[in-house]
Write an enzyme that holds these catalytic residues in place. Structure first.
Site, mmCIF file in Angstrom:
data_model
loop_
_atom_site.group_PDB
_atom_site.id
_atom_site.type_symbol
_atom_site.label_atom_id
_atom_site.label_comp_id
_atom_site.label_asym_id
_atom_site.label_seq_id
_atom_site.Cartn_x
_atom_site.Cartn_y
_atom_site.Cartn_z
ATOM 1 N N ASP A 61 35.443 41.840 38.257
ATOM 2 C CA ASP A 61 34.576 41.188 37.264
ATOM 3 C C ASP A 61 34.824 41.743 35.868
ATOM 4 O OD1 ASP A 61 32.677 39.431 36.286
ATOM 5 O OD2 ASP A 61 31.014 40.802 36.617
ATOM 6 N N VAL B 148 43.650 44.963 57.485
ATOM 7 C CA VAL B 148 42.788 45.289 58.610
ATOM 8 C C VAL B 148 41.404 44.680 58.401
ATOM 9 C CG1 VAL B 148 43.957 47.449 59.176
ATOM 10 C CG2 VAL B 148 42.043 47.475 57.563
ATOM 11 N N HIS C 7 32.490 37.339 34.271
ATOM 12 C CA HIS C 7 31.485 36.286 34.374
ATOM 13 C C HIS C 7 30.860 35.940 33.020
ATOM 14 C CE1 HIS C 7 28.424 39.638 34.823
ATOM 15 N NE2 HIS C 7 27.730 38.796 34.074
ATOM 16 N N LEU D 161 45.881 46.887 53.134
ATOM 17 C CA LEU D 161 46.240 47.403 54.456
ATOM 18 C C LEU D 161 46.435 46.312 55.491
ATOM 19 C CD1 LEU D 161 44.162 50.635 55.217
ATOM 20 C CD2 LEU D 161 46.605 50.408 54.757
ATOM 21 N N ASN E 108 23.077 41.962 28.754
ATOM 22 C CA ASN E 108 23.690 43.292 28.774
ATOM 23 C C ASN E 108 25.052 43.288 29.452
ATOM 24 O OD1 ASN E 108 20.555 44.708 28.841
ATOM 25 N ND2 ASN E 108 22.162 45.712 27.676
ATOM 26 N N SER E 109 25.345 42.246 30.234
ATOM 27 C CA SER E 109 26.579 42.227 31.024
ATOM 28 C C SER E 109 27.795 42.442 30.140
ATOM 29 C CB SER E 109 26.713 40.884 31.748
ATOM 30 O OG SER E 109 25.751 40.744 32.745
#
Length: 467
Positions: free
Chosen positions: A137, A270, A107, A268, A212-213
């Site tokens: 991300d 499900v 992002h 899977l 900070n990301s």
């Protein structure tokens, strides 16, 4: 007061003041951390990331039908000359190899036309996107440099609640800021907007803020055990709840992006839900744990392995499944094609099934590859042409341009977002996969024809690819 009592009081006061002076050292000796060396040694490998996205408010203009054909090229030329507004954003990241690979959040760079990286020593580089993984991300970038300081990953699976951790990043643009705290929880499930849940987040009380990301989360050994990604906030700033992507997840994402430009995960087939006390009793279970299968894809790997609706998975590939959110984490970390054991509660009895895990391909299967091309040879990001546009323009194939990198071969050839490429060189472009296949075979430094559609009108141009 007698002389003896006064002397005793004086000795007591002296002893008390000595305890106060020694208290900080005593507390440090009991395990409170000292971060100065860690910050000094690791900061050179942390980077600040600045991005520029050019506004495309006029993207729909080429679709106008009221311009006579004889004047259409004048309108398009004027549109190209219109100044573009720029949206700027920033984030953090860190170098993971001495030859310039670095990691950040997807992002942070999503939608960017230009990405620049600043180091602690004030050097700046333009960054190329190698690949992205929207589900975790994460984005893998590359800068052209050598002998760079870099960080090493630690084992996030060894983390325990209460351990000290440190973050370094650029909150609010304040370069190379350090903040510390403890791990407050592990294995947090935070579904995405698409209700996907493949990251068992590390929760901390470290002060994490916008900017900070993408920055690193360190353990006391100076190893990266997480990538700061999200905060819980009502104000836009830190409220003491921050979430980091575990290093074990990041390492696997990096490996796959470097090898094939996309990330494949276990699958899977499900639909699942939590088990409450009443359900546990009705299913013959002693306590409410596991992931209850509420629906199953009849053609998916779960059905082929013998799983059924109503089964409760309590262990998968060695991972305990305490809640439904634990199952996607365990399945996603399993290599597609592997056969693993699943412990299942069925009709009040525990059984073990051997499950062959399927593959959940990279998101849209072309996302990582097209972003790599944004910094690659042609400099465009493309996607499949929708059925409506195919019918409107009478197309039997092609790819639509989503973004064009400035000063790229595509930009110099006059390509813009919204155009549909149908031929490169002398080969027809049928879809995104075919586009990348053709691109990989085209020679460098030769004039090549390219055919595309603009507002339903076919156009030929020429372009040349770099080495």
């Amino acid at each position: 007061m007698t002389r003896r009592k006064a002397s005793s009081l004086k000795h007591f006061q002296s002893y008390f003041y000595m305890i106060l002076l020694l208290l900080p050292a005593a507390l440090q000796a009991r395990g409170l951390p000292e971060f100065t060396d860690l910050i000094e040694e690791r900061s050179p490998a942390v980077v600040k990331i600045n991005t520029i996205e050019k506004a495309r408010s006029r993207r729909s203009a080429p679709q106008r039908q009221d311009i006579p054909e004889i004047f259409r090229h004048l309108f398009e030329q004027r549109q190209r000359q219109q100044p573009q507004r720029q949206a700027r954003s920033m984030g953090s990241g860190f170098i993971i190899s001495e030859d310039g690979y670095l990691l950040t959040n997807n992002h942070v760079i999503d939608g960017a036309d230009e990405i620049s990286v600043s180091l602690l020593d004030h050097r700046e580089f333009e960054a190329e996107v190698i690949g992205v993984d929207e589900r975790s991300d994460l984005a893998l970038l590359k800068i052209e440099a050598s002998d760079l300081p870099f960080l090493s990953f630690g084992d996030s699976d060894e983390l325990k609640v209460g351990q000290w951790v440190l973050a370094i990043g650029s909150p609010f643009g304040l370069d190379f800021t350090a903040s510390q705290g403890i791990v407050s929880a592990i294995g947090r499930s935070i579904p995405t907007e698409n209700n996907e849940n493949y990251v068992p987040f590390i929760q901390t009380d470290v002060a994490i803020n916008p900017g900070n990301s993408g920055g690193p989360l360190f353990n006391l050994a100076g190893e990266v055990i997480g990538i700061n990604s999200q905060i819980f906030t009502r104000s836009g700033g830190s409220n003491g709840l921050s979430f980091a992507i575990p290093s074990t997840v990041a390492q696997e994402v990096v490996r796959q992006l470097r090898e094939k430009g996309r990330v494949d995960r276990g699958w899977l087939g499900v639909a699942i839900q939590d088990v409450d006390s009443d359900l546990a009793a009705s299913l013959g279970m002693s306590k409410p744990v596991g992931a209850l299968i509420s629906q199953i894809d009849p053609k998916g790997p779960a059905a082929e392995s013998g799983l059924r609706a109503g089964d409760v998975i309590t262990k998968f590939n060695g991972y305990d499944i305490n809640t439904s959110g634990d199952l996607p984490h365990a399945v996603g970390r399993t290599q597609p094609g592997n056969q693993v054991d699943a412990k299942v509660m069925r009709e009040g009895k525990e059984i073990t099934l051997e499950v062959t895990v399927g593959s959940l391909g990279g998101e849209n299967d072309q996302v990582a590859g097209t972003r790599a091309n944004m910094g690659g040879r042609l400099g465009v990001e493309v996607e499949e042409v929708g059925d409506r546009l195919r019918r409107a323009w009478n197309l039997d194939g092609g790819v639509i341009i989503k973004r064009v990198r400035p000063d790229s071969p595509a930009s110099k050839a006059g390509l813009r977002p919204g155009m549909v490429i149908v031929q490169m060189g002398f080969k027809a472009v049928k879809d995104v996969e075919g586009f990348h296949s053709i691109m990989s075979e085209l020679p460098a430094k030769e004039l090549l024809p390219i055919r595309f559609f603009v507002n339903g009108r076919p156009v030929f141009r020429s372009f040349s690819l770099p080495e």
